[in-house]
Design a protein around this motif. Structure first.
Motif, PDB file in Angstrom:
ATOM      1  N   PHE A   1      35.980 -29.007 -13.759  1.00  0.00           N
ATOM      2  CA  PHE A   1      34.760 -29.453 -14.432  1.00  0.00           C
ATOM      3  C   PHE A   1      33.679 -29.870 -13.435  1.00  0.00           C
ATOM      4  CE2 PHE A   1      36.331 -31.069 -18.828  1.00  0.00           C
ATOM      5  CZ  PHE A   1      37.380 -30.182 -18.854  1.00  0.00           C
ATOM      6  N   GLU A   2      34.090 -30.230 -12.232  1.00  0.00           N
ATOM      7  CA  GLU A   2      33.238 -31.012 -11.334  1.00  0.00           C
ATOM      8  C   GLU A   2      31.874 -30.390 -11.060  1.00  0.00           C
ATOM      9  OE1 GLU A   2      35.598 -31.827  -7.868  1.00  0.00           O
ATOM     10  OE2 GLU A   2      37.025 -33.086  -8.982  1.00  0.00           O
ATOM     11  N   THR A   3      31.846 -29.118 -10.688  1.00  0.00           N
ATOM     12  CA  THR A   3      30.573 -28.487 -10.334  1.00  0.00           C
ATOM     13  C   THR A   3      29.680 -28.342 -11.560  1.00  0.00           C
ATOM     14  OG1 THR A   3      31.690 -27.299  -8.547  1.00  0.00           O
ATOM     15  CG2 THR A   3      29.513 -26.504  -9.185  1.00  0.00           C
TER      16      THR A   3
ATOM     17  N   GLU B   1      34.712 -18.091  -1.589  1.00  0.00           N
ATOM     18  CA  GLU B   1      33.493 -17.987  -0.792  1.00  0.00           C
ATOM     19  C   GLU B   1      32.278 -17.875  -1.720  1.00  0.00           C
ATOM     20  OE1 GLU B   1      33.213 -18.143   2.504  1.00  0.00           O
ATOM     21  OE2 GLU B   1      35.385 -18.460   2.671  1.00  0.00           O
ATOM     22  N   PRO B   2      31.094 -18.329  -1.286  1.00  0.00           N
ATOM     23  CA  PRO B   2      29.878 -18.150  -2.094  1.00  0.00           C
ATOM     24  C   PRO B   2      29.676 -16.679  -2.455  1.00  0.00           C
ATOM     25  CG  PRO B   2      29.446 -19.617  -0.247  1.00  0.00           C
ATOM     26  CD  PRO B   2      30.826 -19.054  -0.029  1.00  0.00           C
ATOM     27  N   GLU B   3      29.125 -16.421  -3.633  1.00  0.00           N
ATOM     28  CA  GLU B   3      29.030 -15.057  -4.145  1.00  0.00           C
ATOM     29  C   GLU B   3      27.610 -14.554  -4.382  1.00  0.00           C
ATOM     30  OE1 GLU B   3      31.671 -14.249  -7.528  1.00  0.00           O
ATOM     31  OE2 GLU B   3      32.742 -16.099  -7.081  1.00  0.00           O
ATOM     32  N   MET B   4      26.680 -15.448  -4.647  1.00  0.00           N
ATOM     33  CA  MET B   4      25.367 -15.022  -5.141  1.00  0.00           C
ATOM     34  C   MET B   4      24.615 -14.121  -4.154  1.00  0.00           C
ATOM     35  SD  MET B   4      24.707 -16.069  -8.276  1.00  0.00           S
ATOM     36  CE  MET B   4      22.971 -16.380  -8.559  1.00  0.00           C
TER      37      MET B   4
ATOM     38  N   TYR C   1      34.707 -18.720 -10.806  1.00  0.00           N
ATOM     39  CA  TYR C   1      33.602 -18.243  -9.979  1.00  0.00           C
ATOM     40  C   TYR C   1      33.304 -19.282  -8.900  1.00  0.00           C
ATOM     41  CZ  TYR C   1      32.999 -14.895 -13.760  1.00  0.00           C
ATOM     42  OH  TYR C   1      33.222 -13.900 -14.671  1.00  0.00           O
ATOM     43  N   ALA C   2      32.678 -18.813  -7.823  1.00  0.00           N
ATOM     44  CA  ALA C   2      32.326 -19.712  -6.725  1.00  0.00           C
ATOM     45  C   ALA C   2      31.300 -20.745  -7.191  1.00  0.00           C
ATOM     46  CB  ALA C   2      31.769 -18.902  -5.552  1.00  0.00           C
ATOM     47  N   ASP C   3      31.243 -21.862  -6.478  1.00  0.00           N
ATOM     48  CA  ASP C   3      30.368 -22.963  -6.873  1.00  0.00           C
ATOM     49  C   ASP C   3      28.900 -22.557  -6.965  1.00  0.00           C
ATOM     50  OD1 ASP C   3      32.317 -24.928  -7.216  1.00  0.00           O
ATOM     51  OD2 ASP C   3      32.275 -25.518  -5.108  1.00  0.00           O
ATOM     52  N   ASP C   4      28.446 -21.643  -6.101  1.00  0.00           N
ATOM     53  CA  ASP C   4      27.023 -21.274  -6.157  1.00  0.00           C
ATOM     54  C   ASP C   4      26.697 -20.526  -7.449  1.00  0.00           C
ATOM     55  OD1 ASP C   4      28.456 -19.000  -5.274  1.00  0.00           O
ATOM     56  OD2 ASP C   4      26.765 -18.233  -4.124  1.00  0.00           O
ATOM     57  N   VAL C   5      27.644 -19.740  -7.965  1.00  0.00           N
ATOM     58  CA  VAL C   5      27.442 -19.048  -9.239  1.00  0.00           C
ATOM     59  C   VAL C   5      27.419 -20.062 -10.380  1.00  0.00           C
ATOM     60  CG1 VAL C   5      28.350 -17.308 -10.837  1.00  0.00           C
ATOM     61  CG2 VAL C   5      28.588 -16.976  -8.366  1.00  0.00           C
ATOM     62  N   VAL C   6      28.334 -21.017 -10.326  1.00  0.00           N
ATOM     63  CA  VAL C   6      28.413 -22.045 -11.378  1.00  0.00           C
ATOM     64  C   VAL C   6      27.128 -22.852 -11.435  1.00  0.00           C
ATOM     65  CG1 VAL C   6      29.641 -24.122 -12.141  1.00  0.00           C
ATOM     66  CG2 VAL C   6      30.935 -22.170 -11.255  1.00  0.00           C
TER      67      VAL C   6
ATOM     68  N   ASP D   1      22.235 -24.280 -14.376  1.00  0.00           N
ATOM     69  CA  ASP D   1      20.797 -24.549 -14.286  1.00  0.00           C
ATOM     70  C   ASP D   1      20.005 -23.602 -15.182  1.00  0.00           C
ATOM     71  OD1 ASP D   1      21.198 -26.598 -12.497  1.00  0.00           O
ATOM     72  OD2 ASP D   1      20.614 -25.457 -10.718  1.00  0.00           O
ATOM     73  N   LYS D   2      20.354 -22.321 -15.163  1.00  0.00           N
ATOM     74  CA  LYS D   2      19.636 -21.339 -15.977  1.00  0.00           C
ATOM     75  C   LYS D   2      19.906 -21.580 -17.470  1.00  0.00           C
ATOM     76  CE  LYS D   2      17.403 -18.564 -14.663  1.00  0.00           C
ATOM     77  NZ  LYS D   2      15.924 -18.452 -14.533  1.00  0.00           N
ATOM     78  N   SER D   3      21.129 -21.976 -17.810  1.00  0.00           N
ATOM     79  CA  SER D   3      21.457 -22.273 -19.208  1.00  0.00           C
ATOM     80  C   SER D   3      20.625 -23.442 -19.738  1.00  0.00           C
ATOM     81  CB  SER D   3      22.947 -22.592 -19.349  1.00  0.00           C
ATOM     82  OG  SER D   3      23.738 -21.497 -18.927  1.00  0.00           O
ATOM     83  N   CYS D   4      20.437 -24.449 -18.905  1.00  0.00           N
ATOM     84  CA  CYS D   4      19.575 -25.570 -19.288  1.00  0.00           C
ATOM     85  C   CYS D   4      18.146 -25.079 -19.509  1.00  0.00           C
ATOM     86  CB  CYS D   4      19.584 -26.645 -18.208  1.00  0.00           C
ATOM     87  SG  CYS D   4      21.181 -27.479 -17.982  1.00  0.00           S
ATOM     88  N   GLU D   5      17.701 -24.206 -18.640  1.00  0.00           N
ATOM     89  CA  GLU D   5      16.328 -23.688 -18.701  1.00  0.00           C
ATOM     90  C   GLU D   5      16.076 -22.885 -19.975  1.00  0.00           C
ATOM     91  OE1 GLU D   5      13.935 -20.283 -16.272  1.00  0.00           O
ATOM     92  OE2 GLU D   5      15.001 -21.748 -15.015  1.00  0.00           O
ATOM     93  N   VAL D   6      17.075 -22.124 -20.444  1.00  0.00           N
ATOM     94  CA  VAL D   6      16.853 -21.269 -21.616  1.00  0.00           C
ATOM     95  C   VAL D   6      17.075 -22.005 -22.938  1.00  0.00           C
ATOM     96  CG1 VAL D   6      17.405 -19.157 -20.355  1.00  0.00           C
ATOM     97  CG2 VAL D   6      19.213 -20.301 -21.685  1.00  0.00           C
ATOM     98  N   GLY D   7      17.502 -23.275 -22.874  1.00  0.00           N
ATOM     99  CA  GLY D   7      17.518 -24.047 -24.113  1.00  0.00           C
ATOM    100  C   GLY D   7      18.824 -24.700 -24.526  1.00  0.00           C
ATOM    101  N   ILE D   8      19.856 -24.697 -23.677  1.00  0.00           N
ATOM    102  CA  ILE D   8      21.112 -25.354 -24.046  1.00  0.00           C
ATOM    103  C   ILE D   8      20.991 -26.858 -23.796  1.00  0.00           C
ATOM    104  CG2 ILE D   8      23.595 -25.480 -23.645  1.00  0.00           C
ATOM    105  CD1 ILE D   8      22.564 -22.852 -24.977  1.00  0.00           C
ATOM    106  N   ASP D   9      21.364 -27.637 -24.812  1.00  0.00           N
ATOM    107  CA  ASP D   9      21.236 -29.094 -24.748  1.00  0.00           C
ATOM    108  C   ASP D   9      22.572 -29.798 -24.560  1.00  0.00           C
ATOM    109  OD1 ASP D   9      18.320 -29.154 -25.580  1.00  0.00           O
ATOM    110  OD2 ASP D   9      19.179 -28.195 -27.351  1.00  0.00           O
ATOM    111  N   ILE D  10      23.632 -29.233 -25.146  1.00  0.00           N
ATOM    112  CA  ILE D  10      24.961 -29.848 -25.104  1.00  0.00           C
ATOM    113  C   ILE D  10      25.941 -28.828 -24.528  1.00  0.00           C
ATOM    114  CG2 ILE D  10      26.842 -30.841 -26.482  1.00  0.00           C
ATOM    115  CD1 ILE D  10      24.655 -31.518 -28.620  1.00  0.00           C
TER     116      ILE D  10
END
Length: 482
Positions: free
Chosen positions: A134-136, A424-427, A102-107, A112-121
């Motif tokens: 891995f970079e993005t 290309e950006p997708e969002m 997926y494009a970097d904006d989706v990643v 960010d949303k995964s962190c918000e909903v409670g993922i720690d690792i």
């Protein structure tokens, strides 16, 4: 003679529990519903696990397609019950939880949303072990101050570790590259269950010499070697291992936690976990088993696939091959496909056989057998050869590239840069396409990852179309009159 399990400082093995994700993904096609996790969630939190894997992998796909559940709600709901134990998710690098880059904006938005909903690792892997993918992800994981577990996908080119590709030097270089990215831990991910006990002993021993970050081992019971492999890894000093509660262990899942806890009691690697409490948790899984029994593979007697010791093809890949050949009325050619897979894999640059490369190589191998070698080429295989998935472990033969890319829509000359640089950006475009049906950023991400099935799910979610009975959760049984 020194006893390596009793002499020296106490160093308890840490346990990651995978029951709520990879356990039911491996044996029940990822069909476990959130409601069936809640009755034991608080007790799981009290066990003392290093972490619990609750999300990622196939859960996102399965939940919205087959369970009619909002994937984003599971970690949120579980966090209300599990307040002490960190949550882990499996993230396919630039593939996220889908099957393409997926494009970097989706990643960025997804992490960010995964962190918000409670993922720690975040356990981050790439099917080609190309750390550019891995970079993005890593940039956003670090920005959110979460734990980045970098993955080495374990693979073989011979029956044991070695040869000219997946040898000790290959894995040491990969570990050094991950450490340079700032990993908090390194996971050896053996998705096919093919790492042998003495090879893991050697690998862990050597990695311990070159890195100070915790080492984590993930393997599957598929070949029957996994429990032996864990013991040798523990003797070599592995820090963390993945297990499941017994009802969701073995088969193509992970080793069971209960026998491992008892095996290590009284040694310097004693986990400190209470086996009686673990057994009680397993009783709940036995109680709900009839609900999921139809998803359990019952087509053979053996609980292990001894064949994987010879052909090294992961169990999930085999089931896909069988399904594909059945559709073509060519199941009698399965052994030909087994013989073709190593050839197709080598042509494609010897990728590790893990999602999505296992499916890509498998589909093309079937086409090569049924239609003739590269008479037909699937688009994903052409993209792999073109370079859109990243750098392959071995170079792709220019003659093979020429044949495969002859009619490729993107061009005939492979690219060598970071794959996402060609996207290309997708969002914003997705936001315009889905319009008011996506009411939240979470909805937009569901659609961005899975446009067709994601849109269908949103129609169910907001009552625009009725949810099919096959997707609805089963009605609770009526209370019996006293």
């Amino acid at each position: 003679m020194a006893d390596i399990m009793k002499d020296g400082p106490v160093n308890p093995v840490k346990i990651q529990d995978n029951t709520f994700r990879d356990g039911h993904q491996s044996i029940y096609a990822t069909r476990m519903r959130t409601e069936d996790m809640l009755p034991i969630a608080e007790q799981m939190d009290e066990m003392g696990f290093w972490a619990m894997e609750v999300w990622g992998g196939a859960t996102f796909d399965t939940m919205h397609r087959f369970l009619g559940e909002d994937p984003w709600e599971r970690p949120k709901v579980l966090k209300k019950y599990i307040k002490k134990t960190p949550f882990t998710m499996l993230l396919r690098g630039q593939n996220l939880v889908g099957y393409r880059n997926y494009a970097d904006d989706v990643v960025r938005a997804f992490v960010d949303k995964s962190c918000e909903v409670g993922i720690d690792i975040f356990r981050v892997f790439d099917a080609l072990n190309d750390i550019r993918n891995f970079e993005t992800c890593v940039e956003r994981i670090k920005a959110n101050k979460k734990h980045f577990e970098g993955v080495i996908c374990y693979s073989l080119t011979e029956p044991r570790m070695g040869g000219d590709v997946f040898n000790l030097d290959y894995y040491i270089k990969m570990a050094k590259s991950l450490e340079a990215m700032g990993v908090d831990s390194i996971c050896i991910k053996d998705m096919a269950g093919i790492v042998s006990p003495y090879d893991i002993y050697t690998l862990v021993t050597e990695l311990k010499k070159i890195t100070k970050v915790p080492l984590h081992l993930h393997t599957h019971y598929t070949s029957g070697m996994a429990s032996m492999t864990y013991i040798k890894a523990i003797e070599a000093g592995i820090d963390i291992v993945d297990t499941c509660l017994a009802p969701y262990a073995l088969r193509t899942s992970m080793p069971a936690i209960e026998p491992l806890v008892v095996t290590l009691q009284g040694t310097k690697r004693d986990t400190g976990l209470d086996v009686r409490k673990l057994i009680a948790l397993g009783a709940h899984l036995e109680k709900i088993a009839p609900k999921y029994q139809k998803h359990l593979a019952t087509n053979k007697l053996s609980l292990i696939d001894a064949g994987v010791l010879a052909h090294q093809i992961p169990g999930g890949m085999i089931s896909n091959l069988v399904s594909q050949l059945k559709e073509m009325n060519a199941l009698d050619r399965l052994n030909e496909v087994y013989a073709e897979i190593p050839r197709t894999r080598k042509d494609a640059g010897t990728p590790p056989l893990v999602t999505p490369t296992s499916q890509i190589v498998g589909v093309q191998a079937v086409m090569n057998v049924v239609a003739g070698r590269y008479k037909m080429v699937n688009n994903q295989f052409a993209d792999l050869v073109y370079g859109l998935y990243g750098k392959t472990p071995t170079p792709i033969d220019p003659e093979i590239s020429k044949v495969v890319l002859k009619r490729h829509k993107r061009g005939q000359t492979p690219v060598t840069g970071r794959p996402a640089d060609y996207l290309e950006p997708e969002m914003e475009a997705n936001k315009q396409k889905i319009g008011d049906l996506a009411k939240t950023e979470e909805d937009l991400l569901v659609y961005s990852l899975y446009p067709a099935t994601g849109e269908q799910y949103l129609k169910w979610k907001y009552g625009i179309e009725p949810m099919p009975e096959s997707v609805k959760p089963p009605a609770a049984p009526e209370a019996k009159a006293k």
